[in-house]
Motif scaffolding. Structure first.
Motif, short mmCIF file in Angstrom:
data_model
loop_
_atom_site.label_atom_id
_atom_site.label_comp_id
_atom_site.label_asym_id
_atom_site.label_seq_id
_atom_site.Cartn_x
_atom_site.Cartn_y
_atom_site.Cartn_z
N ASP A 98 0.79 -1.21 0.14
CA ASP A 98 -0.08 0.23 -0.14
C ASP A 98 0.88 1.32 0.03
O ASP A 98 1.22 1.67 1.15
CB ASP A 98 -0.82 0.04 1.28
CG ASP A 98 -1.59 1.23 1.33
OD1 ASP A 98 -1.88 1.91 0.36
OD2 ASP A 98 -2.44 1.58 2.24
N VAL A 99 1.21 1.69 -1.13
CA VAL A 99 2.29 2.97 -1.14
C VAL A 99 1.65 4.00 -0.56
O VAL A 99 2.48 4.90 -0.04
CB VAL A 99 2.85 3.15 -2.65
CG1 VAL A 99 3.89 4.13 -2.93
CG2 VAL A 99 3.23 1.78 -3.29
N LEU A 100 0.33 4.35 -1.15
CA LEU A 100 -0.32 5.67 -0.33
C LEU A 100 -0.30 5.55 1.04
O LEU A 100 0.04 6.53 1.62
CB LEU A 100 -1.75 5.54 -1.01
CG LEU A 100 -1.92 6.36 -2.21
CD1 LEU A 100 -3.47 6.37 -2.59
CD2 LEU A 100 -1.55 7.87 -2.03
N GLU A 104 2.14 8.24 3.69
CA GLU A 104 1.49 9.16 4.50
C GLU A 104 2.17 9.01 5.73
O GLU A 104 1.95 10.04 6.68
CB GLU A 104 -0.22 8.60 4.49
CG GLU A 104 -1.03 8.81 3.51
CD GLU A 104 -2.37 8.11 3.80
OE1 GLU A 104 -2.50 7.42 4.68
OE2 GLU A 104 -3.32 8.46 2.81
N LYS A 105 2.80 7.97 5.97
CA LYS A 105 3.54 8.01 7.33
C LYS A 105 4.97 8.49 7.45
O LYS A 105 5.50 8.70 8.35
CB LYS A 105 3.55 6.33 7.91
CG LYS A 105 2.28 5.78 8.30
CD LYS A 105 2.48 4.40 8.73
CE LYS A 105 1.20 3.81 9.36
NZ LYS A 105 0.10 3.92 8.51
N GLU A 115 -0.07 10.46 -5.06
CA GLU A 115 -1.59 10.24 -5.09
C GLU A 115 -1.80 9.03 -5.61
O GLU A 115 -3.42 8.81 -5.68
CB GLU A 115 -2.04 11.54 -5.68
CG GLU A 115 -1.57 12.94 -5.08
CD GLU A 115 -2.50 14.04 -6.07
OE1 GLU A 115 -2.92 13.70 -7.09
OE2 GLU A 115 -2.19 15.20 -5.69
N GLY A 116 -0.98 7.99 -5.91
CA GLY A 116 -1.42 6.73 -6.55
C GLY A 116 -1.92 6.55 -7.96
O GLY A 116 -3.01 5.69 -8.11
N LYS A 117 -1.65 7.47 -8.75
CA LYS A 117 -2.50 7.87 -9.92
C LYS A 117 -1.36 6.78 -10.94
O LYS A 117 -2.00 6.55 -12.09
CB LYS A 117 -2.63 8.94 -10.43
CG LYS A 117 -3.48 9.74 -9.63
CD LYS A 117 -3.50 11.40 -10.14
CE LYS A 117 -4.41 12.17 -9.28
NZ LYS A 117 -4.41 13.66 -9.82
N GLY A 199 -0.07 -1.76 -5.07
CA GLY A 199 0.89 -2.18 -6.29
C GLY A 199 1.49 -3.54 -5.90
O GLY A 199 1.57 -3.92 -4.74
N THR A 200 1.88 -4.41 -6.44
CA THR A 200 2.84 -5.57 -6.20
C THR A 200 4.34 -5.31 -6.64
O THR A 200 4.54 -4.83 -7.66
CB THR A 200 2.33 -6.50 -7.41
OG1 THR A 200 0.71 -6.73 -7.05
CG2 THR A 200 2.97 -7.97 -7.25
N ILE A 201 5.20 -6.00 -5.63
CA ILE A 201 6.43 -5.72 -6.10
C ILE A 201 7.03 -6.72 -7.16
O ILE A 201 6.71 -8.23 -6.98
CB ILE A 201 7.35 -5.94 -4.85
CG1 ILE A 201 7.04 -4.72 -3.82
CG2 ILE A 201 8.97 -5.90 -5.19
CD1 ILE A 201 7.68 -5.08 -2.31
N THR A 202 7.65 -6.30 -8.42
CA THR A 202 8.23 -6.79 -9.32
C THR A 202 9.73 -7.26 -9.23
O THR A 202 10.34 -8.07 -9.67
CB THR A 202 7.57 -6.52 -10.73
OG1 THR A 202 8.25 -5.29 -10.96
CG2 THR A 202 6.26 -6.66 -10.73
N TYR A 203 10.25 -6.12 -8.57
CA TYR A 203 11.76 -6.21 -8.36
C TYR A 203 12.18 -5.50 -7.06
O TYR A 203 11.72 -4.58 -6.90
CB TYR A 203 12.48 -5.46 -9.64
CG TYR A 203 13.86 -5.26 -9.41
CD1 TYR A 203 14.85 -6.41 -9.57
CD2 TYR A 203 14.37 -3.99 -8.89
CE1 TYR A 203 16.13 -6.31 -9.50
CE2 TYR A 203 15.71 -3.99 -8.97
CZ TYR A 203 16.58 -5.16 -9.15
OH TYR A 203 18.25 -5.07 -8.80
N ALA A 204 13.15 -6.17 -6.31
CA ALA A 204 13.80 -5.12 -5.26
C ALA A 204 15.10 -5.64 -5.26
O ALA A 204 15.59 -6.76 -5.26
CB ALA A 204 12.91 -5.87 -3.92
#
Length: 225
Positions: A98-100, A104-105, A115-117, A199-204
């Motif tokens: 949850d990137v938003l 926020e924190k 803004e999650g767009k 979002g879903t992480i596809t690379y870290a």
């Protein structure tokens, strides 16, 4: 007062450190570590240090939190960070984030606010003392500008737990590097919340394999539109 070491000598010593005590042991850690070979390399490095004209190499290396050959040995023997190792795959891949809720924190210090767009989010964890991070920031800025509206690049500073004085100091750092860091940026909070991504992480990972994974995510995003 100790005499200041000239910059050219510092650079020569750091180059020698990498050439003699780092690069030869890049793939020799843990089970493949060679203790005797390392200490032979230390003697070569000592000789090179004298040749450069520096009496105590740790007058320079201590800036990088290296204060003894034993410490260098322990770091090399432990191996590089997991994400830089060949064929490493992050356990975060496939996880939902949850990137938003994340940003926020955090403390917002530069650029627009997320803004999650966007379809794709790039989270760049960095520190003010990390020179390669600043070099990479210029490339990430170009990436954000090239794919504006589709890709959000979010810089997250993890220098220290973010007390107010740290936020102010990092803000001042941004003012000095505004031309390179041109994307939305935040400072992690006092609880190091951003570090606890779980979002879903596809690379870290680091930058070495980033481009290929990014292009793959971009193509997938195109197909889903």
């Amino acid at each position: 007062m100790a005499e200041e070491i000239p910059e050219e000598k510092k650079t020569a010593l750091l180059d020698a450190y990498v050439e003699i005590l780092v690069s030869p042991f890049a793939e020799k850690y843990k089970e493949t570590w060679e203790e005797e070979t390392f200490w032979e390399a230390v003697e070569v490095f000592k000789a090179k240090t004298r040749e450069i004209g520096i009496e105590n190499p740790f007058d320079v290396l201590s800036k990088y939190k290296l204060v003894s050959y034993e410490m260098i040995r322990d770091k090399r023997k432990a191996g590089p960070p997991a994400f830089t190792r060949r064929n490493w795959k992050s356990p975060l891949v496939g996880e939902k984030v949850d990137v938003l809720g994340l940003v926020e924190k955090l403390h917002h210090i530069s650029g627009s606010k997320y803004e999650g767009k966007e379809d794709i989010v790039v989270l760049d964890f960095w520190a003010t003392w990390c020179d390669p991070c600043i070099v990479l920031a210029a490339e990430l800025s170009k990436l954000a500008e090239k794919h504006i509206g589709r890709v959000a690049v979010i810089g997250i500073n993890n220098d220290t737990p973010a007390k107010q004085r740290d936020v102010e100091r990092i803000g001042a750092f941004f003012e000095e590097h505004r031309e390179k860091i041109r994307y939305m940026s935040y400072v992690d909070n006092a609880e190091n919340f951003a570090k606890s991504l779980g979002g879903t992480i596809t690379y870290a990972g680091g930058e070495n394999w980033f481009n290929a994974r990014f292009e793959e995510a971009l193509e997938t995003s195109c197909h889903e539109e």
